[in-house]
Design a protein around this motif. Structure first.
Motif, PDB file in Angstrom:
ATOM      1  N   GLU A 128       0.699  -1.124  -0.027  1.00 27.68           N
ATOM      2  CA  GLU A 128       0.146  -0.049   0.210  1.00 27.68           C
ATOM      3  C   GLU A 128       0.613   1.368  -0.089  1.00 27.68           C
ATOM      4  O   GLU A 128       0.100   2.328  -0.989  1.00 27.68           O
ATOM      5  N   ASP A 129       2.150   1.256   0.598  1.00 22.44           N
ATOM      6  CA  ASP A 129       2.457   2.879   1.044  1.00 22.44           C
ATOM      7  C   ASP A 129       3.690   2.658  -0.625  1.00 22.44           C
ATOM      8  O   ASP A 129       3.474   3.154  -1.116  1.00 22.44           O
ATOM      9  N   ILE A 130       3.734   1.743  -0.966  1.00 22.55           N
ATOM     10  CA  ILE A 130       4.720   2.069  -2.492  1.00 22.55           C
ATOM     11  C   ILE A 130       3.591   2.212  -3.390  1.00 22.55           C
ATOM     12  O   ILE A 130       3.647   3.219  -4.515  1.00 22.55           O
ATOM     13  N   LYS A 131       2.503   1.576  -3.923  1.00 17.28           N
ATOM     14  CA  LYS A 131       1.170   2.044  -4.485  1.00 17.28           C
ATOM     15  C   LYS A 131       1.146   4.059  -4.559  1.00 17.28           C
ATOM     16  O   LYS A 131       1.192   4.269  -5.272  1.00 17.28           O
ATOM     17  N   ASN A 132       1.002   3.924  -2.867  1.00 18.12           N
ATOM     18  CA  ASN A 132       0.299   5.615  -3.156  1.00 18.12           C
ATOM     19  C   ASN A 132       1.108   6.277  -2.604  1.00 18.12           C
ATOM     20  O   ASN A 132       1.752   7.502  -3.716  1.00 18.12           O
ATOM     21  N   MET A 133       2.595   5.696  -2.553  1.00 21.89           N
ATOM     22  CA  MET A 133       4.067   6.132  -3.660  1.00 21.89           C
ATOM     23  C   MET A 133       4.704   6.861  -4.644  1.00 21.89           C
ATOM     24  O   MET A 133       4.101   7.600  -5.551  1.00 21.89           O
ATOM     25  N   ALA A 134       4.234   5.879  -5.363  1.00 18.69           N
ATOM     26  CA  ALA A 134       4.149   5.618  -7.087  1.00 18.69           C
ATOM     27  C   ALA A 134       2.764   6.883  -7.761  1.00 18.69           C
ATOM     28  O   ALA A 134       2.977   7.471  -8.260  1.00 18.69           O
ATOM     29  N   GLN A 135       1.551   6.756  -6.512  1.00 21.41           N
ATOM     30  CA  GLN A 135       0.664   7.648  -7.166  1.00 21.41           C
ATOM     31  C   GLN A 135       0.865   8.563  -6.523  1.00 21.41           C
ATOM     32  O   GLN A 135       0.457   9.552  -7.573  1.00 21.41           O
ATOM     33  N   HIS A 136       1.819   9.706  -5.799  1.00 19.28           N
ATOM     34  CA  HIS A 136       1.626  10.444  -5.868  1.00 19.28           C
ATOM     35  C   HIS A 136       3.149  11.808  -5.544  1.00 19.28           C
ATOM     36  O   HIS A 136       3.103  12.382  -5.098  1.00 19.28           O
ATOM     37  N   ARG A 137       3.398  10.619  -5.916  1.00 19.83           N
ATOM     38  CA  ARG A 137       4.863  11.603  -6.225  1.00 19.83           C
ATOM     39  C   ARG A 137       4.963  12.541  -7.091  1.00 19.83           C
ATOM     40  O   ARG A 137       3.841  13.495  -8.194  1.00 19.83           O
TER      41      ARG A 137
END
Ligand code: ADP
Ligand code: MG
Length: 454
Positions: A445-454
Motif C-alpha cells: 500500500e505504501d509503495i503504491k501510494n508513493m508511486a501514485q503521488h510522486r
C-alpha cells in the motif's frame, strides 16, 4: 532569529518554488520546526492526517531542500501534536527521573494517554466488537484476569493504538492507584539499549524496575521485535515476572505472533497464551457511524451525502478515512462555508485523483521500490538472487501489474529482459503472501501510494 528558524525559512523559500500552491498552503506551511539534534530536524504538525499527507506527498522535496540549505542536516522527522506532546512528556520524565535519581515506576503514571482515545469515542461494530469487549474487560479487571496477555492484532489504522490508550484512560479514571505503563516496541528497545550502553548495574536495575514495578504493561507495535534477539530476552524476562505476579500484559501487533519474523519460540508461546483477538476492517455501517462521530467534532457541518461518499470509497483504513474527511472539511473552511458538500469532496480529492495514473510508469514504480527498500536500481533489475533483492523485485513486478496495463513481456523487459513467466510467478507469489502477511500489505500500500503521488 535563531538558527532553527533561519534554516526552516530558507527551506520554505525553496519548497515554495517546487510545491503546488494549494499543497504548499495546506501542508508545508502547517509545519513548525521545534528541534534540531544529531543531524535531524524535528517538525510538528496539527494532526496525524496532515502528517501522513506531508510524508506521502513531499518527503523527498523536504529532505532535499533541507540538505541544500544546511550541510549539517541529513534528515527530518514529523510529529503530530499528540506525538510531540508525548515526546516532550517522555523527555521531561526522563529529566525528572535523573534529577531524583529515581528509576522505578513511581513516575509511570505521569504518561499522558491521548484523551481522545477512549472507549466512548470508539465506535463498535461487527468488525471490532470482540476486541472492544476484550479490551474493556481488561480495563475493568486488570488483575489475575483470564485475559492475560491480551494480544490485539490487525492492519494499519484500524484502532489498535486507540484501544490501548482507552484501556489506559479507563484505568486512570477508575483505578488511579494502579500503575499503567504504555510503551511501543521501539521505545522498549531504546530503553533497553540505553541501559546496556551505560554499562553499570544501576542502569540495568533501573530498566528492570521500570518494566516490572507496574500493574499493567502495554506494548504497542510488538511486530518490530522480530529479529531483535536481546530485546526479545529482555521482554521475555519482564513478561514472565509480571505474569507470575498476576500483572496484566496487553500487546498490539499488525500480525499474529507466528508471522513475526525471527521471533523466539518461547516468546511466541507466551504471546499466544492468553487471548489473541483480531480487529478487522469496518463494514459500511460502522464506517458510516465512525464518520458521523468524527464529523460532529469538526468545526463545519458535513452533508450526509459527503459522509456516505467517503464511507463508500474508503473501505480499509480508518485513519485514511479520517484524513479524507479532514481534508474535505478543511477545504470547506478555506472557502468560508458552514457546511461541507460534495463540491468540496471533488475539490479536496482533485489532486489525489488527477495525479493518479498519468504519472505512474514502470520506471517510476521501480524508483519507488528502490527508495522504499534502499536498494540499488541496477541490482533490482539485475541478476542478483539474494533475498534482500528478490523480495523487492517480486513486489515491484506485482505492483506494476496492479497499477499499469502493460503486457507481461514489456514488464519482463524492464527487469533486464526477463521472461513473462517470471513476472507471472512474482505476481502470484506476492498475491498469495498478501493473504496472510499484513506487513506485506502495508508495504505494498505504501509503495503504491508513493508511486501514485510522486
Ligand atoms: P492502529 O494503531 O491500529 O494503526 P489507530 O488506533 O491509530 O490504528 O487508529 C487510527 C485512527 O482511527 C485513530 O484516529 C482512531 O481514533 C481511529 N479509529 C480506529 N477505530 C475506530 C473506531 N472503531 N471508532 C472510532 N475511531 C476509530
Ligand atoms: Mg498503532
Amino acid at each position: 532569529m535563531d538558527r532553527l528558524t533561519e534554516i526552516w525559512n530558507k527551506t520554505l523559500d525553496i519548497l515554495q518554488k517546487e510545491v503546488k500552491s494549494v499543497s504548499y498552503d495546506l501542508w508545508i506551511k502547517a509545519l513548525e520546526p521545534f528541534e534540531m539534534k544529531n543531524g535531524t530536524l524535528y517538525l510538528s504538525i496539527t494532526s496525524a492526517t496532515a502528517k501522513n499527507q506531508v510524508l506521502k506527498l513531499h518527503s523527498k522535496q523536504i529532505k532535499e531542500a533541507l540538505q541544500e540549505v544546511s550541510g549539517d542536516i541529513r534528515d527530518f522527522k514529523v510529529y503530530d501534536i499528540d506525538e510531540k506532546e508525548a515526546l516532550i512528556q517522555t523527555e521531561r520524565e526522563t529529566e525528572e527521573k535523573l534529577l531524583e535519581g529515581d528509576s522505578t515506576a513511581e513516575n509511570v503514571n505521569v504518561f499522558k494517554f491521548n484523551p481522545r482515545y477512549t472507549f466512548d469515542t470508539f465506535v463498535v461494530g461487527n468488525s471490532n466488537k470482540f476486541v472492544y469487549a476484550a479490551a474493556h474487560g481488561v480495563a475493568e479487571n486488570p488483575y489475575y484476569g483470564k485475559i492475560n496477555p491480551l494480544f490485539i492484532y490487525g492492519g494499519v489504522g484500524l484502532g489498535k493504538t486507540h484501544l490501548l490508550h482507552a484501556i489506559g484512560n479507563y484505568i486512570r479514571e477508575h483505578n488511579p492507584e494502579l500503575k499503567v505503563l504504555y510503551t511501543t516496541c521501539n521505545n522498549f528497545t531504546d530503553d533497553y539499549v540505553e541501559s546496556l550502553k551505560s554499562g553499570d548495574n544501576t542502569a540495568t536495575g533501573k530498566f528492570r524496575g521500570k518494566y516490572r514495578n507496574v500493574d499493567v504493561l502495554m506494548v504497542d507495535d510488538i511486530q518490530f521485535i522480530g529479529g531483535r534477539q536481546s530485546t526479545q530476552i529482555a521482554f521475555f524476562d519482564a513478561f514472565n515476572d509480571l505474569y507470575q505476579n498476576g500483572k496484566q500484559v496487553v500487546i498490539a501487533s499488525d500480525r499474529l505472533p507466528r508471522d513475526i519474523k525471527d521471533l523466539e519460540e518461547r516468546i511466541r508461546t507466551r504471546m499466544e497464551m492468553g487471548l489473541m483477538q483480531d480487529i478487522q476492517s469496518p463494514d459500511f455501517e460502522t464506517r458510516l457511524a465512525i464518520l458521523q462521530k468524527k464529523a460532529e467534532q469538526e468545526k463545519v457541518g458535513v452533508d450526509a451525502q459527503v459522509i456516505n461518499y467517503i464511507a463508500e470509497n474508503c473501505d480499509t483504513n480508518i485513519r485514511e478515512m479520517e484524513g479524507v474527511l479532514n481534508k474535505v472539511c478543511f477545504y470547506a473552511t478555506l472557502l468560508g462555508k458552514t457546511t461541507a458538500t460534495m463540491e468540496d469532496v471533488s475539490e479536496a480529492l482533485k489532486d489525489h485523483v488527477s495525479s493518479t495514473k498519468q504519472s505512474v510508469t514502470g520506471e517510476s514504480v521501480i524508483d519507488c521500490v528502490c527508495t522504499y527498500f534502499g536498494v540499488n536500481k541496477d541490482d533490482l533489475v539485475g541478476k542478483k538472487k539474494n533475498k534482500e533483492i528478490v523480495e523487492p523485485r517480486q513486489i515491484c513486478m506485482y505492483i506494476i501489474t496492479e497499477l499499469l496495463d502493460l503486457p507481461l513481456t514489456s514488464i519482463g523487459q524492464l527487469f533486464g529482459g526477463r521472461d513473462h513467466t517470471t513476472v507471472i510467478h512474482a505476481r502470484e507469489k506476492v498475491n498469495n503472501d498478501l493473504k496472510t502477511n499484513a506487513r506485506l500489505r502495508t508495504m505494498v500500500e505504501d509503495i503504491k501510494n508513493m508511486a501514485q503521488h510522486r
